[in-house]
Design a protein around this motif. Sequence first.
Motif, PDB file in Angstrom:
ATOM      1  N   ARG A  61     -33.987  43.075  38.080  1.00 41.02           N
ATOM      2  CA  ARG A  61     -33.351  41.907  37.472  1.00 41.02           C
ATOM      3  C   ARG A  61     -32.640  42.373  36.205  1.00 41.02           C
ATOM      4  O   ARG A  61     -33.271  42.608  35.183  1.00 41.02           O
ATOM      5  CB  ARG A  61     -34.406  40.862  37.134  1.00 41.02           C
ATOM      6  CG  ARG A  61     -33.834  39.543  36.691  1.00 41.02           C
ATOM      7  CD  ARG A  61     -34.912  38.564  36.371  1.00 41.02           C
ATOM      8  NE  ARG A  61     -35.687  39.061  35.248  1.00 41.02           N
ATOM      9  CZ  ARG A  61     -36.805  38.511  34.807  1.00 41.02           C
ATOM     10  NH1 ARG A  61     -37.315  37.485  35.414  1.00 41.02           N
ATOM     11  NH2 ARG A  61     -37.431  39.009  33.765  1.00 41.02           N
ATOM     12  N   GLY A  62     -31.330  42.537  36.314  1.00 44.39           N
ATOM     13  CA  GLY A  62     -30.568  43.068  35.184  1.00 44.39           C
ATOM     14  C   GLY A  62     -30.950  44.517  34.955  1.00 44.39           C
ATOM     15  O   GLY A  62     -30.895  45.337  35.867  1.00 44.39           O
ATOM     16  N   GLU A  63     -31.360  44.847  33.741  1.00 38.48           N
ATOM     17  CA  GLU A  63     -31.790  46.204  33.425  1.00 38.48           C
ATOM     18  C   GLU A  63     -33.281  46.399  33.690  1.00 38.48           C
ATOM     19  O   GLU A  63     -33.771  47.519  33.624  1.00 38.48           O
ATOM     20  CB  GLU A  63     -31.486  46.522  31.965  1.00 38.48           C
ATOM     21  CG  GLU A  63     -30.007  46.572  31.657  1.00 38.48           C
ATOM     22  CD  GLU A  63     -29.741  46.909  30.207  1.00 38.48           C
ATOM     23  OE1 GLU A  63     -30.704  47.166  29.466  1.00 38.48           O
ATOM     24  OE2 GLU A  63     -28.564  46.918  29.825  1.00 38.48           O
ATOM     25  N   GLU A  64     -33.998  45.320  33.941  1.00 38.96           N
ATOM     26  CA  GLU A  64     -35.440  45.407  34.136  1.00 38.96           C
ATOM     27  C   GLU A  64     -35.783  45.663  35.595  1.00 38.96           C
ATOM     28  O   GLU A  64     -35.131  45.153  36.500  1.00 38.96           O
ATOM     29  CB  GLU A  64     -36.115  44.105  33.705  1.00 38.96           C
ATOM     30  CG  GLU A  64     -36.025  43.829  32.233  1.00 38.96           C
ATOM     31  CD  GLU A  64     -36.733  42.553  31.867  1.00 38.96           C
ATOM     32  OE1 GLU A  64     -37.536  42.586  30.926  1.00 38.96           O
ATOM     33  OE2 GLU A  64     -36.481  41.534  32.532  1.00 38.96           O
ATOM     34  N   ARG A  65     -36.836  46.448  35.800  1.00 35.15           N
ATOM     35  CA  ARG A  65     -37.340  46.708  37.147  1.00 35.15           C
ATOM     36  C   ARG A  65     -38.849  46.444  37.128  1.00 35.15           C
ATOM     37  O   ARG A  65     -39.575  47.026  36.345  1.00 35.15           O
ATOM     38  CB  ARG A  65     -37.051  48.144  37.560  1.00 35.15           C
ATOM     39  CG  ARG A  65     -37.513  48.443  38.958  1.00 35.15           C
ATOM     40  CD  ARG A  65     -36.834  49.702  39.492  1.00 35.15           C
ATOM     41  NE  ARG A  65     -37.331  50.072  40.783  1.00 35.15           N
ATOM     42  CZ  ARG A  65     -36.898  49.582  41.928  1.00 35.15           C
ATOM     43  NH1 ARG A  65     -35.941  48.689  41.921  1.00 35.15           N
ATOM     44  NH2 ARG A  65     -37.393  49.979  43.075  1.00 35.15           N
ATOM     45  N   PHE A  66     -39.273  45.546  38.011  1.00 37.46           N
ATOM     46  CA  PHE A  66     -40.674  45.162  38.106  1.00 37.46           C
ATOM     47  C   PHE A  66     -41.265  45.724  39.389  1.00 37.46           C
ATOM     48  O   PHE A  66     -40.629  45.663  40.442  1.00 37.46           O
ATOM     49  CB  PHE A  66     -40.820  43.627  38.152  1.00 37.46           C
ATOM     50  CG  PHE A  66     -40.292  42.920  36.947  1.00 37.46           C
ATOM     51  CD1 PHE A  66     -41.114  42.678  35.866  1.00 37.46           C
ATOM     52  CD2 PHE A  66     -38.986  42.489  36.894  1.00 37.46           C
ATOM     53  CE1 PHE A  66     -40.644  42.016  34.754  1.00 37.46           C
ATOM     54  CE2 PHE A  66     -38.494  41.824  35.793  1.00 37.46           C
ATOM     55  CZ  PHE A  66     -39.324  41.588  34.720  1.00 37.46           C
ATOM     56  N   GLU A  67     -42.475  46.234  39.305  1.00 35.54           N
ATOM     57  CA  GLU A  67     -43.267  46.582  40.485  1.00 35.54           C
ATOM     58  C   GLU A  67     -44.540  45.764  40.374  1.00 35.54           C
ATOM     59  O   GLU A  67     -45.260  45.870  39.383  1.00 35.54           O
ATOM     60  CB  GLU A  67     -43.578  48.072  40.513  1.00 35.54           C
ATOM     61  CG  GLU A  67     -42.358  48.935  40.725  1.00 35.54           C
ATOM     62  CD  GLU A  67     -42.715  50.409  40.780  1.00 35.54           C
ATOM     63  OE1 GLU A  67     -43.854  50.736  41.171  1.00 35.54           O
ATOM     64  OE2 GLU A  67     -41.853  51.209  40.423  1.00 35.54           O
ATOM     65  N   LEU A  68     -44.810  44.963  41.395  1.00 40.67           N
ATOM     66  CA  LEU A  68     -45.962  44.074  41.294  1.00 40.67           C
ATOM     67  C   LEU A  68     -46.631  43.877  42.637  1.00 40.67           C
ATOM     68  O   LEU A  68     -46.080  44.212  43.680  1.00 40.67           O
ATOM     69  CB  LEU A  68     -45.539  42.723  40.701  1.00 40.67           C
ATOM     70  CG  LEU A  68     -44.295  42.057  41.258  1.00 40.67           C
ATOM     71  CD1 LEU A  68     -44.692  40.941  42.175  1.00 40.67           C
ATOM     72  CD2 LEU A  68     -43.497  41.544  40.112  1.00 40.67           C
TER      73      LEU A  68
END
Length: 134
Positions: A61-68
Amino acid sequence: MNSTNPAVDVRADVWLWAARFFKTRSLAKQAIEGGKVDVNGGHCSKPAKPLHVGDRLQITRGEERFELIVLALSDRRGPAPVAQALYRETEQSLAAREAARAQRRLGAAGLLRPPSRPDKRSRRQIQQFKDHQD
């Protein structure tokens, strides 16, 4: 759908919206179709892909990367604390996001912001300078 029944499947776009990763379902759908969401290491090709408890998601999401990891399913958008209970972010993801945040902070440290907005004369000078550069 009932959010307390673990056997119920929830569409990926609905879950991403309910977990507050995207403000609207249509934004979640666009992210899925744009290849910004992976489920269990594979590309999530359809917004209607069912998610299950225990699935691993990678969201950009944009510059953010989430791993969940999906802990619970819900098809209703609720308050932020309830939405945060739907997933658990991995330690690697938290560390990577914090490192990226620190890097952005360091990158912006060299930029000195003016103490106030330029006045009308200064704005005209800036515009003339930009026009002269082209």
